[in-house]
Design a protein around this motif. Structure first.
Motif, PDB file in Angstrom:
ATOM      1  N   TYR A 100      -9.043  42.253  25.062  1.00 24.52           N
ATOM      2  CA  TYR A 100     -10.329  42.943  25.177  1.00 24.52           C
ATOM      3  C   TYR A 100     -10.089  44.443  25.083  1.00 24.52           C
ATOM      4  O   TYR A 100      -9.022  44.942  25.471  1.00 24.52           O
ATOM      5  N   THR A 101     -11.049  45.157  24.554  1.00 21.87           N
ATOM      6  CA  THR A 101     -10.874  46.596  24.409  1.00 21.87           C
ATOM      7  C   THR A 101     -10.656  47.261  25.777  1.00 21.87           C
ATOM      8  O   THR A 101     -11.243  46.850  26.779  1.00 21.87           O
ATOM      9  N   LEU A 139     -13.153  52.714  25.353  1.00 22.75           N
ATOM     10  CA  LEU A 139     -13.323  51.550  24.506  1.00 22.75           C
ATOM     11  C   LEU A 139     -12.924  51.887  23.071  1.00 22.75           C
ATOM     12  O   LEU A 139     -13.225  52.972  22.580  1.00 22.75           O
ATOM     13  N   PHE A 140     -12.250  50.958  22.419  1.00 24.54           N
ATOM     14  CA  PHE A 140     -11.842  51.120  21.022  1.00 24.54           C
ATOM     15  C   PHE A 140     -11.041  52.402  20.790  1.00 24.54           C
ATOM     16  O   PHE A 140     -11.308  53.173  19.878  1.00 24.54           O
ATOM     17  N   ALA A 141     -10.054  52.653  21.657  1.00 26.82           N
ATOM     18  CA  ALA A 141      -9.228  53.854  21.473  1.00 26.82           C
ATOM     19  C   ALA A 141      -8.439  53.752  20.177  1.00 26.82           C
ATOM     20  O   ALA A 141      -8.149  54.757  19.538  1.00 26.82           O
ATOM     21  N   VAL A 190      12.332  42.485  16.580  1.00 24.46           N
ATOM     22  CA  VAL A 190      11.149  41.710  16.200  1.00 24.46           C
ATOM     23  C   VAL A 190      10.085  42.684  15.721  1.00 24.46           C
ATOM     24  O   VAL A 190      10.168  43.892  15.958  1.00 24.46           O
ATOM     25  N   SER A 191       9.080  42.154  15.045  1.00 24.83           N
ATOM     26  CA  SER A 191       7.964  42.972  14.561  1.00 24.83           C
ATOM     27  C   SER A 191       6.832  42.897  15.585  1.00 24.83           C
ATOM     28  O   SER A 191       6.376  41.812  15.933  1.00 24.83           O
ATOM     29  N   LEU A 192       6.394  44.061  16.092  1.00 23.94           N
ATOM     30  CA  LEU A 192       5.333  44.106  17.106  1.00 23.94           C
ATOM     31  C   LEU A 192       4.128  44.838  16.531  1.00 23.94           C
ATOM     32  O   LEU A 192       4.247  45.972  16.046  1.00 23.94           O
ATOM     33  N   SER A 193       2.944  44.208  16.575  1.00 27.87           N
ATOM     34  CA  SER A 193       1.722  44.804  16.026  1.00 27.87           C
ATOM     35  C   SER A 193       0.678  44.988  17.120  1.00 27.87           C
ATOM     36  O   SER A 193       0.467  44.104  17.947  1.00 27.87           O
ATOM     37  N   ASP A 194       0.031  46.157  17.096  1.00 31.71           N
ATOM     38  CA  ASP A 194      -1.080  46.455  18.006  1.00 31.71           C
ATOM     39  C   ASP A 194      -2.362  46.326  17.199  1.00 31.71           C
ATOM     40  O   ASP A 194      -2.508  46.965  16.150  1.00 31.71           O
ATOM     41  N   THR A 195      -3.313  45.486  17.648  1.00 26.44           N
ATOM     42  CA  THR A 195      -4.534  45.236  16.873  1.00 26.44           C
ATOM     43  C   THR A 195      -5.754  45.831  17.565  1.00 26.44           C
ATOM     44  O   THR A 195      -5.691  46.249  18.716  1.00 26.44           O
ATOM     45  N   VAL A 196      -6.880  45.837  16.846  1.00 25.58           N
ATOM     46  CA  VAL A 196      -8.135  46.348  17.384  1.00 25.58           C
ATOM     47  C   VAL A 196      -8.563  45.512  18.594  1.00 25.58           C
ATOM     48  O   VAL A 196      -8.351  44.301  18.640  1.00 25.58           O
ATOM     49  N   LEU A 235       1.351  35.469  20.259  1.00 28.63           N
ATOM     50  CA  LEU A 235       0.322  36.427  20.656  1.00 28.63           C
ATOM     51  C   LEU A 235       0.544  36.831  22.110  1.00 28.63           C
ATOM     52  O   LEU A 235       0.668  35.972  22.986  1.00 28.63           O
ATOM     53  N   LEU A 236       0.615  38.131  22.347  1.00 27.12           N
ATOM     54  CA  LEU A 236       0.600  38.648  23.716  1.00 27.12           C
ATOM     55  C   LEU A 236      -0.831  39.072  24.004  1.00 27.12           C
ATOM     56  O   LEU A 236      -1.295  40.098  23.513  1.00 27.12           O
ATOM     57  N   HIS A 237      -1.536  38.245  24.758  1.00 25.18           N
ATOM     58  CA  HIS A 237      -2.938  38.506  25.086  1.00 25.18           C
ATOM     59  C   HIS A 237      -2.971  39.413  26.319  1.00 25.18           C
ATOM     60  O   HIS A 237      -2.750  38.959  27.436  1.00 25.18           O
ATOM     61  N   VAL A 238      -3.235  40.704  26.093  1.00 24.09           N
ATOM     62  CA  VAL A 238      -3.213  41.695  27.170  1.00 24.09           C
ATOM     63  C   VAL A 238      -4.548  41.661  27.909  1.00 24.09           C
ATOM     64  O   VAL A 238      -5.617  41.776  27.295  1.00 24.09           O
ATOM     65  N   VAL A 239      -4.478  41.505  29.228  1.00 28.30           N
ATOM     66  CA  VAL A 239      -5.663  41.390  30.082  1.00 28.30           C
ATOM     67  C   VAL A 239      -5.685  42.551  31.066  1.00 28.30           C
ATOM     68  O   VAL A 239      -4.639  42.928  31.615  1.00 28.30           O
ATOM     69  N   ASP A 240      -6.858  43.139  31.261  1.00 36.00           N
ATOM     70  CA  ASP A 240      -7.015  44.173  32.291  1.00 36.00           C
ATOM     71  C   ASP A 240      -7.112  43.469  33.638  1.00 36.00           C
ATOM     72  O   ASP A 240      -8.189  43.065  34.071  1.00 36.00           O
ATOM     73  N   GLY A 241      -5.969  43.313  34.315  1.00 38.03           N
ATOM     74  CA  GLY A 241      -5.928  42.575  35.576  1.00 38.03           C
ATOM     75  C   GLY A 241      -6.698  43.233  36.694  1.00 38.03           C
ATOM     76  O   GLY A 241      -6.997  42.596  37.710  1.00 38.03           O
ATOM     77  N   ALA A 242      -7.066  44.514  36.532  1.00 36.39           N
ATOM     78  CA  ALA A 242      -7.811  45.235  37.568  1.00 36.39           C
ATOM     79  C   ALA A 242      -9.320  45.136  37.352  1.00 36.39           C
ATOM     80  O   ALA A 242     -10.092  45.615  38.185  1.00 36.39           O
ATOM     81  N   ASN A 243      -9.737  44.541  36.249  1.00 40.60           N
ATOM     82  CA  ASN A 243     -11.163  44.409  35.969  1.00 40.60           C
ATOM     83  C   ASN A 243     -11.680  43.110  36.585  1.00 40.60           C
ATOM     84  O   ASN A 243     -11.175  42.030  36.279  1.00 40.60           O
ATOM     85  N   PRO A 244     -12.693  43.189  37.462  1.00 37.03           N
ATOM     86  CA  PRO A 244     -13.186  41.967  38.122  1.00 37.03           C
ATOM     87  C   PRO A 244     -13.775  40.950  37.140  1.00 37.03           C
ATOM     88  O   PRO A 244     -13.913  39.777  37.473  1.00 37.03           O
ATOM     89  N   HIS A 245     -14.115  41.415  35.943  1.00 38.64           N
ATOM     90  CA  HIS A 245     -14.704  40.506  34.951  1.00 38.64           C
ATOM     91  C   HIS A 245     -13.667  39.964  33.973  1.00 38.64           C
ATOM     92  O   HIS A 245     -14.023  39.494  32.899  1.00 38.64           O
TER      93      HIS A 245
END
Length: 392
Positions: free
Chosen positions: A209-210, A232-234, A252-258, A285-295
């Motif tokens: 998520y952004t 958002l969308f930095a 390894v090849s690491l990509s940062d996506t929108v 896929l490394l699914h990055v989550v904002d663990g501090a966001n209650p949602h």
């Protein structure tokens, strides 16, 4: 909208409007819409939320609420109104006549942010295509020759059917040209990808998520200087770097996506297919989550929906809960590594702070183990990382 128009809108006072149709995940505080507005350089001065069973065909909110919005606009001296939902061309036009200020919806706001942020040639083409496809559905006489504003808000009619048909043809031709240019860029990207495949590179993509902290994690892992900010969308353009994993003795090849977002306009999902192709072709896929966001559970679900749309749902996926440093001591997970149940699957879970560096060494070790395992045999995401811990 051209750059001149975007400049004019900087710091404009806006009224935010959200309509609760009883759907799940309704943002009653209009928090995300407010963040989107600020990201676009606008200043929210008032918020109005109302409930309806269905949208009003003419004014979306009905005439009574439209009168309330007009009063808020006058009281706060607002320059425009932003709706959290998508408006039809007719609703947008009718609202502008009623409110006597420009009216924008969530879709156009996201498109404008993307237009401001795109840096690469490919990114600019993708945004332009999505914007043209959006404009092609609404002849509200705001745009002439795709960029220049004409006439005032509330002006009825237009210069005539001939001019409207001319604009439609111009937009259609511009869409065709932009698609052709994107296809050329896509072929170039495929050539680069095939070269990576020939080198037998293990490909990892960061998704999420952004504002979850993907770019900060990307920078921390590869010591790059990709743009990262608390907004958002930095970052919009996919950035790929080589990440050396000492424990595996290889890179390894690491990509940062929108970043993804709730109700991401379908035109953008389609237009960004080339960029998101990095995620589709990833080995992990490394699914990055904002663990501090209650949602965060809702945000995880949104990301899964987009991954399904781009046919990336079956790629091995780890959940990386970021922003550990933003959690109070009692909110921290008892173990930094474990599993997370998602859609009847147990996915590996790693908690860390990309900003402070806590947990990064463990992530590198686990990535190295995944690469070594992949070299030996094909393994599922649950088998790649055998982490101790409870289901979160």
């Amino acid at each position: 909208m051209g750059s001149d128009h975007a400049t004019q809108r900087q710091s404009a006072a806006v009224v935010l409007v959200g309509v609760d149709f009883g759907l799940p995940h309704f943002d009653a505080e209009l928090e995300e819409l407010g963040l989107l507005a600020q990201t676009a350089g606008l200043q929210p001065v008032a918020r109005l939320v109302c409930k309806r069973k269905a949208p009003d065909a003419a004014l979306f909110v009905g005439s009574g609420k439209a009168d309330e919005i007009r009063l808020l606009v006058q009281m706060h001296g607002a320059a425009e109104v932003l709706f959290d939902q998508a408006l039809s061309p007719a609703q947008q036009r009718n609202l502008e006549r009623h409110l006597e200020v420009p009216v924008y919806d969530r879709t156009l706001l996201i498109l404008e942010i993307f237009a401001q942020r795109a840096r690469s040639h490919e990114g600019k083409l993708q945004v332009e295509l999505a914007r043209l496809q959006y404009l092609s559905t609404r002849l509200v006489r705001r745009w002439t020759h795709l960029e220049r504003q004409q006439g005032g808000i509330g002006q009825r009619g237009g210069p005539g059917e001939t001019q409207i048909e001319l604009d439609k043809r111009m937009i259609g031709e511009a869409i065709k040209r932009t698609k052709e240019r994107l296809q050329k860029v896509k072929r170039q990207r495929n050539t680069q990808r095939r070269q990576r495949e020939r080198r037998d590179t293990f490909n990892i993509s960061l998704v999420g998520y952004t504002n979850a902290g993907k770019s900060t994690l990307f920078n921390a892992l590869v010591k790059a200087r990709a743009y990262a900010a608390d907004q958002l969308f930095a970052t919009l353009d996919t950035t790929t770097r080589q990440l050396y994993l000492a424990d595996a003795g290889c890179s390894v090849s690491l990509s940062d996506t929108v970043g993804f977002i709730r109700d991401l306009p379908h035109g953008l999902v389609d237009a960004f297919q080339a960029t998101l192709q990095e995620a589709v072709d990833a080995d992990l896929l490394l699914h990055v989550v904002d663990g501090a966001n209650p949602h965060f559970p809702e945000q995880i679900a949104q990301v899964q929906r987009v991954l399904a749309e781009i046919d990336a749902a079956d790629i091995p996926q780890w959940l990386v809960f970021n922003k550990l440093d933003a959690l109070a001591p009692e909110q921290r997970p008892p173990q930094l590594q474990g599993t997370y149940e998602l859609d009847a699957r147990l996915l590996p879970r790693i908690s860390l702070s990309a900003r402070s560096g806590e947990g990064l060494a463990a992530l590198r070790q686990q990535l190295a183990a995944a690469v070594l395992a992949a070299r030996g045999q094909e393994m599922s995401s649950g088998d790649i990382l055998d982490l101790p811990g409870e289901t979160a």
